[in-house]
Design a protein around this motif. Structure first.
Motif, PDB file in Angstrom:
ATOM      1  N   THR A 253     152.381 -55.235  71.848  1.00 35.18           N
ATOM      2  CA  THR A 253     151.137 -54.474  72.015  1.00 35.18           C
ATOM      3  C   THR A 253     151.121 -53.247  71.120  1.00 35.18           C
ATOM      4  O   THR A 253     150.100 -52.914  70.500  1.00 35.18           O
ATOM      5  CB  THR A 253     150.979 -54.047  73.483  1.00 35.18           C
ATOM      6  N   PHE A 254     152.262 -52.580  71.041  1.00 33.93           N
ATOM      7  CA  PHE A 254     152.349 -51.393  70.191  1.00 33.93           C
ATOM      8  C   PHE A 254     152.147 -51.754  68.727  1.00 33.93           C
ATOM      9  O   PHE A 254     151.445 -51.052  67.989  1.00 33.93           O
ATOM     10  CB  PHE A 254     153.706 -50.722  70.394  1.00 33.93           C
ATOM     11  N   LEU A 259     148.571 -51.784  63.906  1.00 36.02           N
ATOM     12  CA  LEU A 259     147.776 -52.547  62.934  1.00 36.02           C
ATOM     13  C   LEU A 259     146.295 -52.220  63.068  1.00 36.02           C
ATOM     14  O   LEU A 259     145.578 -52.103  62.065  1.00 36.02           O
ATOM     15  CB  LEU A 259     148.008 -54.049  63.142  1.00 36.02           C
ATOM     16  N   LEU A 260     145.816 -52.070  64.298  1.00 34.64           N
ATOM     17  CA  LEU A 260     144.414 -51.708  64.516  1.00 34.64           C
ATOM     18  C   LEU A 260     144.124 -50.328  63.940  1.00 34.64           C
ATOM     19  O   LEU A 260     143.090 -50.126  63.274  1.00 34.64           O
ATOM     20  CB  LEU A 260     144.100 -51.735  66.008  1.00 34.64           C
ATOM     21  N   ALA A 261     145.012 -49.378  64.181  1.00 28.53           N
ATOM     22  CA  ALA A 261     144.825 -48.029  63.648  1.00 28.53           C
ATOM     23  C   ALA A 261     144.815 -48.043  62.128  1.00 28.53           C
ATOM     24  O   ALA A 261     144.004 -47.360  61.489  1.00 28.53           O
ATOM     25  CB  ALA A 261     145.925 -47.109  64.166  1.00 28.53           C
ATOM     26  N   SER A 265     141.631 -46.959  59.762  1.00 20.44           N
ATOM     27  CA  SER A 265     141.752 -45.907  58.747  1.00 20.44           C
ATOM     28  C   SER A 265     141.402 -46.438  57.360  1.00 20.44           C
ATOM     29  O   SER A 265     140.776 -45.742  56.568  1.00 20.44           O
ATOM     30  CB  SER A 265     143.181 -45.347  58.757  1.00 20.44           C
ATOM     31  N   ALA A 266     141.792 -47.693  57.079  1.00 19.91           N
ATOM     32  CA  ALA A 266     141.446 -48.279  55.786  1.00 19.91           C
ATOM     33  C   ALA A 266     139.938 -48.451  55.642  1.00 19.91           C
ATOM     34  O   ALA A 266     139.369 -48.186  54.584  1.00 19.91           O
ATOM     35  CB  ALA A 266     142.146 -49.631  55.622  1.00 19.91           C
ATOM     36  N   GLY A 267     139.286 -48.870  56.735  1.00 19.66           N
ATOM     37  CA  GLY A 267     137.832 -49.005  56.691  1.00 19.66           C
ATOM     38  C   GLY A 267     137.140 -47.679  56.476  1.00 19.66           C
ATOM     39  O   GLY A 267     136.145 -47.589  55.733  1.00 19.66           O
ATOM     40  N   LEU A 268     137.644 -46.638  57.126  1.00 22.03           N
ATOM     41  CA  LEU A 268     137.032 -45.320  56.961  1.00 22.03           C
ATOM     42  C   LEU A 268     137.216 -44.803  55.549  1.00 22.03           C
ATOM     43  O   LEU A 268     136.316 -44.183  54.977  1.00 22.03           O
ATOM     44  CB  LEU A 268     137.665 -44.347  57.972  1.00 22.03           C
TER      45      LEU A 268
END
Length: 273
Positions: A253-254, A259-261, A265-268
């Protein structure tokens, strides 16, 4: 046959590499760094036996519900901590930035007082970022008790100092001419910041803030081991109970959370390009 020109910096690069190795070798010896020990037969057997206890991961509905709740709590700790850190860092960075000082564009009254003030703020920022967030978490757990509030405050203090330092460096490395022109015409410091420095530095500031949010997610998990809530506290309980399956589920889960974070951040960053 064409002769390739010799790299004029080859000797300098080679000398730097040799010097780095000379400095690094005694440091590795002092730290007792022996990577070959990892591949010894006995150590590999012990490591394999230990890792075997983590399989299979616990996928029971009851435990997955606890993991989901702890994941949301971890995200809340990291996000709230970074938000408070930004609120703390923004005025500190504004006070420290020399590009926003009127004394940089010419003599003025009170420049000595302003210089002393900037030095004092730098000392405060050094104290904030010099103490690890884990130490602050231990302090706030004793004061506030177990729970995410201790983690939020620990992140806010330490990351507030880190953000303030890097914000200052970014603002001071930006083109200062627009800000100096605004200050010279009588504009206040906040106007010089908003219209003189931020247009050129905004992308770097946002990028570093998002990076620190990623770091806050990782740090919030570590602080959970001292009772600051989130996935870390749940993992601490699982490891104390020697439940490898639950620990493996939390680790997966961590990893997904990190990976989600990273994807967010890459999208932003793409939006800012």
């Amino acid at each position: 046959m064409i002769a390739h020109p010799r790299d004029p910096l080859a000797l300098r690069r080679a000398s730097t590499l040799v010097l780095a190795l000379i400095v690094l070798w005694p440091l590795l010896r002092l730290s007792k760094f022996h990577p070959a020990a990892l591949f010894e037969a006995g150590n590999l057997k012990v490591a394999g036996s230990f890792l075997g206890h983590f399989l299979p991961p616990d996928a029971s509905a009851e435990f997955l519900g606890l993991v989901a709740k702890a994941t949301v709590e971890t995200l809340a700790i990291a996000t709230a901590g970074i938000a408070l850190a930004f609120i703390l860092a923004a005025p500190l960075a504004t006070a420290m930035t020399r590009n926003l000082s009127v004394s940089r564009i010419g003599p003025g009254r009170g420049y000595r007082i302003r210089a002393v003030t900037r030095a004092g703020v730098r000392v405060v920022v050094l104290l904030l970022r010099g103490i690890p967030e884990l130490v602050w978490a231990l302090v706030f757990v004793r004061v506030l008790g177990l729970g995410p509030a201790a983690g939020v405050l620990a992140l806010a203090i330490t990351y507030g100092g880190m953000l303030a330092k890097v914000y200052t460096e970014i603002l001071e490395s930006s083109d200062a001419r627009p800000a100096h022109a605004l200050l010279g015409s009588g504009s206040p410091r906040l106007s010089a910041l908003a219209y003189g420095l931020l247009p050129n530095a905004a992308r770097e500031l946002v990028s570093y803030t998002v990076y620190r949010w990623e770091c806050a997610i990782r740090a919030s998990v570590v602080m959970g081991f001292v009772g600051a809530g989130g996935l870390g506290q749940l993992m601490d309980q699982a490891m104390k109970m020697l439940d490898g399956g639950e620990t493996a589920t939390i680790l997966v889960t961590f990893l997904l959370l990190v990976l989600l974070a990273d994807a967010l951040s890459a999208g932003l960053r793409k939006l800012l390009d």
